[in-house]
Design a protein around this motif. Structure first.
Motif, PDB file in Angstrom:
ATOM      1  N   THR A 217     -40.740  -4.410  14.576  1.00 50.73           N
ATOM      2  CA  THR A 217     -39.961  -3.225  14.217  1.00 50.73           C
ATOM      3  C   THR A 217     -40.839  -2.214  13.494  1.00 50.73           C
ATOM      4  N   LEU A 218     -41.654  -2.702  12.557  1.00 50.68           N
ATOM      5  CA  LEU A 218     -42.553  -1.801  11.837  1.00 50.68           C
ATOM      6  C   LEU A 218     -43.615  -1.212  12.767  1.00 50.68           C
ATOM      7  N   TYR A 219     -44.102  -2.024  13.696  1.00 50.94           N
ATOM      8  CA  TYR A 219     -45.148  -1.566  14.626  1.00 50.94           C
ATOM      9  C   TYR A 219     -44.647  -0.429  15.504  1.00 50.94           C
ATOM     10  N   ALA A 220     -43.406  -0.524  15.927  1.00 51.63           N
ATOM     11  CA  ALA A 220     -42.833   0.538  16.769  1.00 51.63           C
ATOM     12  C   ALA A 220     -42.804   1.864  16.027  1.00 51.63           C
ATOM     13  N   ALA A 221     -42.590   1.797  14.706  1.00 55.95           N
ATOM     14  CA  ALA A 221     -42.518   3.028  13.914  1.00 55.95           C
ATOM     15  C   ALA A 221     -43.893   3.505  13.461  1.00 55.95           C
ATOM     16  N   ASP A 222     -44.816   2.567  13.217  1.00 51.20           N
ATOM     17  CA  ASP A 222     -46.140   2.943  12.709  1.00 51.20           C
ATOM     18  C   ASP A 222     -47.190   1.959  13.200  1.00 51.20           C
ATOM     19  N   PRO A 223     -47.815   2.255  14.346  1.00 46.62           N
ATOM     20  CA  PRO A 223     -48.839   1.347  14.881  1.00 46.62           C
ATOM     21  C   PRO A 223     -50.215   1.540  14.241  1.00 46.62           C
ATOM     22  N   THR A 224     -50.295   2.315  13.150  1.00 49.90           N
ATOM     23  CA  THR A 224     -51.593   2.548  12.498  1.00 49.90           C
ATOM     24  C   THR A 224     -51.755   1.732  11.222  1.00 49.90           C
ATOM     25  N   HIS A 225     -50.754   0.965  10.857  1.00 46.98           N
ATOM     26  CA  HIS A 225     -50.831   0.158   9.634  1.00 46.98           C
ATOM     27  C   HIS A 225     -51.607  -1.118   9.923  1.00 46.98           C
ATOM     28  N   PRO A 226     -52.748  -1.343   9.253  1.00 48.16           N
ATOM     29  CA  PRO A 226     -53.588  -2.508   9.601  1.00 48.16           C
ATOM     30  C   PRO A 226     -52.896  -3.840   9.372  1.00 48.16           C
ATOM     31  N   GLY A 227     -52.076  -3.940   8.312  1.00 46.27           N
ATOM     32  CA  GLY A 227     -51.389  -5.201   8.052  1.00 46.27           C
ATOM     33  C   GLY A 227     -50.365  -5.519   9.113  1.00 46.27           C
ATOM     34  N   VAL A 228     -49.631  -4.501   9.557  1.00 52.07           N
ATOM     35  CA  VAL A 228     -48.618  -4.716  10.589  1.00 52.07           C
ATOM     36  C   VAL A 228     -49.275  -5.246  11.861  1.00 52.07           C
ATOM     37  N   VAL A 229     -50.346  -4.601  12.288  1.00 44.45           N
ATOM     38  CA  VAL A 229     -51.015  -4.988  13.533  1.00 44.45           C
ATOM     39  C   VAL A 229     -51.668  -6.365  13.387  1.00 44.45           C
ATOM     40  N   HIS A 230     -52.359  -6.579  12.275  1.00 44.65           N
ATOM     41  CA  HIS A 230     -53.073  -7.835  12.045  1.00 44.65           C
ATOM     42  C   HIS A 230     -52.110  -9.018  11.948  1.00 44.65           C
ATOM     43  N   TYR A 231     -51.059  -8.858  11.165  1.00 45.03           N
ATOM     44  CA  TYR A 231     -50.154  -9.982  10.935  1.00 45.03           C
ATOM     45  C   TYR A 231     -49.281 -10.273  12.153  1.00 45.03           C
ATOM     46  N   LEU A 232     -49.097  -9.281  13.010  1.00 52.41           N
ATOM     47  CA  LEU A 232     -48.430  -9.545  14.291  1.00 52.41           C
ATOM     48  C   LEU A 232     -49.236 -10.553  15.106  1.00 52.41           C
ATOM     49  N   ILE A 233     -50.556 -10.367  15.105  1.00 52.37           N
ATOM     50  CA  ILE A 233     -51.422 -11.283  15.847  1.00 52.37           C
ATOM     51  C   ILE A 233     -51.298 -12.695  15.284  1.00 52.37           C
TER      52      ILE A 233
END
Length: 592
Positions: A217-233
């Protein structure tokens, strides 16, 4: 109803007040800060001239002059650049010793939730930083809640085990995120805490799925946040969920190219999905960045992140059949004598790189005499990694019919298992116990006790299916179900072997030996169309140009009562000759 809604807020307010009021209020002295022994010096970065680590905004009650640095420290935290993050937070504290959240940053820099548990010096440092934060005058309730949440992890660290304290952190972050729904960082750290608290034995992946849903949900709104992208992985770094993280994996390196870990991390998903060339590319870049970092830092030897990338790189080369480049990595690792810091990742790479090379190639004599890494490495501190070497030698001894050596290696594994039990490291103890089961199974086969061997090997495969791999590793040294399939082929049960290979491939897609084994088992079962499918599929990702990868001779096992496998004569059985219709014209094969 209103009481239910505001209960988390009231809880955190009380927790924050308790946190702020437990000790005398005073700004820490320079001497007290020095005694923390914080990492200091020039911040190091390899990559673009202007460091790129993604974007975060996290306002804190410190001076405006320190806000940009705090955001930088947070970005480094989110990409697991813990040493550099600590330097940034230390710089803030030396300029402003009453910046409460900088102490939180130091504590988080020494926690590293998804890696190996902190060492005693790291735990002491994190706890000491929080002790100094408690002495400060009361600040915003939100900041008190952050300090209390990480404090829940450090509390009673001497007597309470790491998994329990991780669950405490998860519970505290859940309350914090509920109390401050507009605080994106609270939600991001809650998702991280969920993944960190997940049990390797939970194959429903309940916590990971919950974390992934939050982060998606956070990634859809802001794909530039390093924690969001990293922790998704990390949340989706499991066989059944990995495909969900592929967009994030393909974005992360470009988002944070100034982090060696960010350059490496996508390969976790590429490995899960069998995307070997993408994994190779990611780790070549990551290893180069890690080498650059070591040079900038003036390290006497190599940085641990380099060996982590080399582990994944070797594994990917082996799955493409590129023995030449895989061997190059092994030879390079052999020459590494100094690594900083010495830790779990380093020990794992030292053990896994050579073990994978000889086992994937079924080089049994070499496996039987495999030695541990030379030099003064403290192997006694890493019983799980040592067990991998003994497991490799055990399989080598069995396949070369050296029974006394096999019994010696079983005894060594038993001692290491007992050590891990004594250390109350349940996960690693279970891993070594399963290696004991697999080794015993193959020893029983060597002794002619076929049925007992198959029962034990099936038990090991079932156990492994119910235990997730460690998040640092690319995967098991050899998948248990693939080893079961190899055994079934050896005792001439190709239909059952095919089923086992296909089951292994669902968890480990595009593993060279499983794809090849499935083709061979299908051919021996008379299903030439399916055999052709697997052989052709192998050519889509494995092209061993310029290197040898024998695939027939190792399958001609000399167990009591066995006979040469069909088609493994002088010509051998291997990949279909390109251009031939393998399922129509069986026999036109070449060895691979």
């Amino acid at each position: 109803m209103k009481l239910l809604i505001f209960r988390p807020v009231l809880y955190l307010l009380v927790l924050g007040l308790n946190w702020a009021c437990t000790e005398k209020k005073a700004t820490p002295s320079r001497k007290e800060l020095i005694e923390l022994n914080l990492k200091a010096g020039r911040r190091l970065s390899c990559g673009p001239a202007n460091p790129q680590l993604g974007a975060v905004q996290f306002p804190v009650a410190c001076s405006a002059a320190n806000q940009a640095d705090f955001d930088l420290g947070l970005k480094l935290l989110h990409s697991f650049e813990y040493d550099e993050a600590e330097k940034v937070f230390a710089g803030i504290l030396y300029r402003q010793p009453d910046c409460r959240m900088a102490y939180w940053g130091v504590a988080m820099s020494n926690f590293h939730p998804l890696w190996t548990p902190p060492s005693e010096p790291e735990l002491r440092k994190g706890a000491a930083a929080l002790h100094l934060a408690r002495a400060l005058p009361a600040g915003p309730a939100r900041e008190a809640a952050y300090l209390a949440a990480v404090g829940a992890y450090y509390q009673d660290w001497v007597t309470v085990d790491h998994p329990t304290r991780c669950r405490r952190f998860e519970q505290a972050m859940e309350k914090l995120a509920a109390a401050y729904p507009a605080d994106r960082e609270a939600t991001v750290f809650y998702a991280l805490a969920l993944t960190a608290a997940a049990s390797p034995a939970d194959t429903t992946y309940a916590r990971q799925k919950k974390a992934g849903a939050i982060l998606s949900t956070l990634y859809a709104a802001d794909p530039t946040h390093p924690g969001v992208v990293h922790y998704l992985i990390h949340a989706y770094d499991t066989p059944t969920l990995a495909a969900r993280a592929l967009p994030a994996a393909r974005r992360y390196a470009a988002l944070a190219p100034s982090s060696a870990h960010a350059l490496h991390m996508p390969s976790h998903i590429f490995t899960r999905l069998g995307l070997w060339q993408e994994g190779i590319s990611a780790n070549l870049t990551s290893v180069a960045a890690a080498q650059c970092y070591a040079e900038q830092a003036g390290l006497k030897g190599h940085w641990d992140e380099e060996l982590h990338g080399l582990d994944y790189l070797t594994y990917a080369y082996l799955q493409t059949g590129d023995n030449a480049r895989a061997r190059q990595q092994w030879e390079y690792v052999k020459g590494i004598r100094e690594v900083s810091p010495v830790n779990f990742k380093v020990a794992y790479a030292y053990a896994a790189v050579p073990a994978r090379y000889v086992l994937e190639n079924k080089q049994w004599p070499a496996a039987a005499r495999l030695e541990s890494h030379e030099g003064r490495f403290p192997w006694a501190q890493y019983p799980w990694q040592r067990a991998m070497l003994h497991f490799t030698r055990l399989l080598g001894a069995i396949h070369t019919q050296a029974r006394p050596a096999a019994h010696t290696e079983l005894q060594a594994l038993t001692r290491l298992h007992e050590q891990l039990l004594a250390e109350k490291d349940e996960y690693k103890a279970r891993q070594v116990a399963n290696q004991l089961t697999m080794g015993t199974a193959w020893l029983r086969l060597l002794e002619g006790r076929q049925q007992e061997a198959l029962v034990l090997m099936t038990r090991a495969a079932d156990e492994e299916d119910h235990t997730e791999k460690h998040p640092v590793t690319p995967g098991e040294i050899l998948p248990a179900r693939e080893l079961l399939a190899d055994m079934l082929l050896a005792v001439h049960q190709p239909a059952a072997a095919l089923t086992a290979y296909e089951a292994s491939l669902r968890k480990h897609p595009n593993r060279l030996n499983s794809v090849y084994g499935a083709g061979l088992a299908a051919e021996q079962s008379g299903d030439l169309r399916k055999a052709g499918h697997y052989y052709r599929h192998l050519l889509t990702f494995a092209r061993p140009t310029g290197s040898t990868r024998p695939r027939c001779k190792p399958l001609r096992l000399s167990w009591p009562g066995s006979r040469p496998l069909r088609g493994c004569g002088r010509r051998g059985v291997g990949l279909p000759i390109p251009g031939s219709n393998a399922h129509d014209r069986p026999g036109r094969y070449r060895c691979f």
